[in-house]
Design a protein around this motif. Structure first.
Motif, PDB file in Angstrom:
ATOM      1  N   VAL A  10       0.844  -1.196   0.000  1.00 25.92           N
ATOM      2  CA  VAL A  10       0.000   0.000   0.000  1.00 25.92           C
ATOM      3  C   VAL A  10       0.881   1.248   0.000  1.00 25.92           C
ATOM      4  N   VAL A  11       0.603   2.151  -0.936  1.00 33.06           N
ATOM      5  CA  VAL A  11       1.290   3.436  -1.015  1.00 33.06           C
ATOM      6  C   VAL A  11       0.224   4.518  -0.897  1.00 33.06           C
ATOM      7  N   THR A  12       0.336   5.367   0.116  1.00 29.70           N
ATOM      8  CA  THR A  12      -0.595   6.480   0.256  1.00 29.70           C
ATOM      9  C   THR A  12      -0.110   7.623  -0.624  1.00 29.70           C
ATOM     10  N   GLN A  56       1.086  13.273  -3.999  1.00 32.26           N
ATOM     11  CA  GLN A  56       2.517  13.171  -4.279  1.00 32.26           C
ATOM     12  C   GLN A  56       2.771  13.262  -5.780  1.00 32.26           C
ATOM     13  N   ASP A  57       3.930  13.802  -6.123  1.00 36.24           N
ATOM     14  CA  ASP A  57       4.331  13.884  -7.532  1.00 36.24           C
ATOM     15  C   ASP A  57       5.159  12.682  -7.950  1.00 36.24           C
ATOM     16  N   VAL A  58       5.670  11.946  -6.950  1.00 38.29           N
ATOM     17  CA  VAL A  58       6.577  10.832  -7.210  1.00 38.29           C
ATOM     18  C   VAL A  58       5.937   9.558  -6.680  1.00 38.29           C
ATOM     19  N   LEU A  59       6.124   8.488  -7.394  1.00 46.10           N
ATOM     20  CA  LEU A  59       5.616   7.191  -6.967  1.00 46.10           C
ATOM     21  C   LEU A  59       6.770   6.413  -6.351  1.00 46.10           C
ATOM     22  N   ASN A  60       6.746   6.241  -5.026  1.00 44.17           N
ATOM     23  CA  ASN A  60       7.829   5.563  -4.319  1.00 44.17           C
ATOM     24  C   ASN A  60       7.440   4.107  -4.090  1.00 44.17           C
ATOM     25  N   HIS A 116      11.184  -1.252 -14.774  1.00 44.95           N
ATOM     26  CA  HIS A 116      11.069   0.208 -14.759  1.00 44.95           C
ATOM     27  C   HIS A 116      12.021   0.792 -13.718  1.00 44.95           C
ATOM     28  N   ARG A 117      12.651   1.898 -14.081  1.00 46.82           N
ATOM     29  CA  ARG A 117      13.579   2.586 -13.181  1.00 46.82           C
ATOM     30  C   ARG A 117      12.851   3.776 -12.569  1.00 46.82           C
ATOM     31  N   LEU A 118      12.854   3.842 -11.243  1.00 47.43           N
ATOM     32  CA  LEU A 118      12.237   4.944 -10.507  1.00 47.43           C
ATOM     33  C   LEU A 118      13.274   5.593  -9.604  1.00 47.43           C
ATOM     34  N   TYR A 121      20.459   7.324  -6.848  1.00 49.00           N
ATOM     35  CA  TYR A 121      19.351   6.917  -5.984  1.00 49.00           C
ATOM     36  C   TYR A 121      18.279   6.106  -6.719  1.00 49.00           C
ATOM     37  N   SER A 122      18.551   5.684  -7.923  1.00 46.22           N
ATOM     38  CA  SER A 122      17.537   4.967  -8.688  1.00 46.22           C
ATOM     39  C   SER A 122      17.397   3.523  -8.214  1.00 46.22           C
ATOM     40  N   TYR A 123      16.257   2.958  -8.501  1.00 42.86           N
ATOM     41  CA  TYR A 123      15.985   1.549  -8.197  1.00 42.86           C
ATOM     42  C   TYR A 123      15.057   1.029  -9.287  1.00 42.86           C
ATOM     43  N   GLN A 124      14.981  -0.282  -9.413  1.00 47.66           N
ATOM     44  CA  GLN A 124      14.155  -0.884 -10.453  1.00 47.66           C
ATOM     45  C   GLN A 124      12.925  -1.557  -9.850  1.00 47.66           C
ATOM     46  N   VAL A 125      11.844  -1.522 -10.613  1.00 48.26           N
ATOM     47  CA  VAL A 125      10.584  -2.119 -10.186  1.00 48.26           C
ATOM     48  C   VAL A 125      10.056  -2.996 -11.321  1.00 48.26           C
ATOM     49  N   PHE A 126       9.570  -4.168 -10.956  1.00 50.32           N
ATOM     50  CA  PHE A 126       8.977  -5.102 -11.907  1.00 50.32           C
ATOM     51  C   PHE A 126       7.574  -5.424 -11.411  1.00 50.32           C
ATOM     52  N   LEU A 127       6.549  -5.124 -12.202  1.00 52.46           N
ATOM     53  CA  LEU A 127       5.162  -5.324 -11.777  1.00 52.46           C
ATOM     54  C   LEU A 127       4.391  -6.319 -12.648  1.00 52.46           C
TER      55      LEU A 127
END
Length: 142
Positions: free
Chosen positions: A22-24, A28-32, A69-71, A79-85
């Motif tokens: 869950v992300v509140t 926000q402008d950024v998706l963490n 995806h790189r966020l 400070y980048s990290y990768q996300v796989f959905l």
């Protein structure tokens, strides 16, 4: 899921999955999504969306496609990290007063987002006494 404030939308959506992440959002402008773990979390819940711009900005990621995806990118990329959905259900909760105009104006949103709107006055729980959770039973926050 769109409905009145305090209708337990988030609690209902969370109850549909074993281990949702869950992300509140709340403007926000950024998706963490640094804490999201593919294979562990069974869904991504974006809670309390206040406008559709975030969804449109991150539409490639939120389609849960096979791409990595790189966020979190900074100018240096440190400070980048990768996300796989891939195939991860993505659910969004928003209050009834969020403007539906951008949703209705966007062919992409209409084609990719199923908007479930609760009727006015509807709640996702039965009225009545809800037991308090003892402090010892509260989940540990990391």
């Amino acid at each position: 899921m769109k409905g009145e404030s305090q209708a337990a939308k988030t609690s209902f959506v969370k109850s549909l999955f074993q281990r949702p992440y869950v992300v509140t959002i709340q403007g926000q402008d950024v998706l963490n999504l640094q804490g999201f773990q593919y294979g562990h979390h069974t869904a991504l819940i974006l809670d309390n969306l206040v406008d559709w711009s975030l969804i449109l900005r991150f539409r490639a990621l939120l389609q849960s496609n096979v791409d990595m995806h790189r966020l979190g990118e900074s100018a240096t990329g440190i400070y980048s990290y990768q996300v796989f959905l891939w195939a991860t259900p993505v659910c969004i909760t928003l209050d009834a007063d969020v403007d539906s105009g951008p949703y209705e104006a966007s062919e992409w949103l209409q084609a990719n987002v199923y908007l479930d709107v609760l009727p006015s006055g509807t709640k996702c729980f039965l009225e009545g006494e809800r037991p308090r959770i003892p402090m010892a039973a509260l989940p540990a926050f990391q």
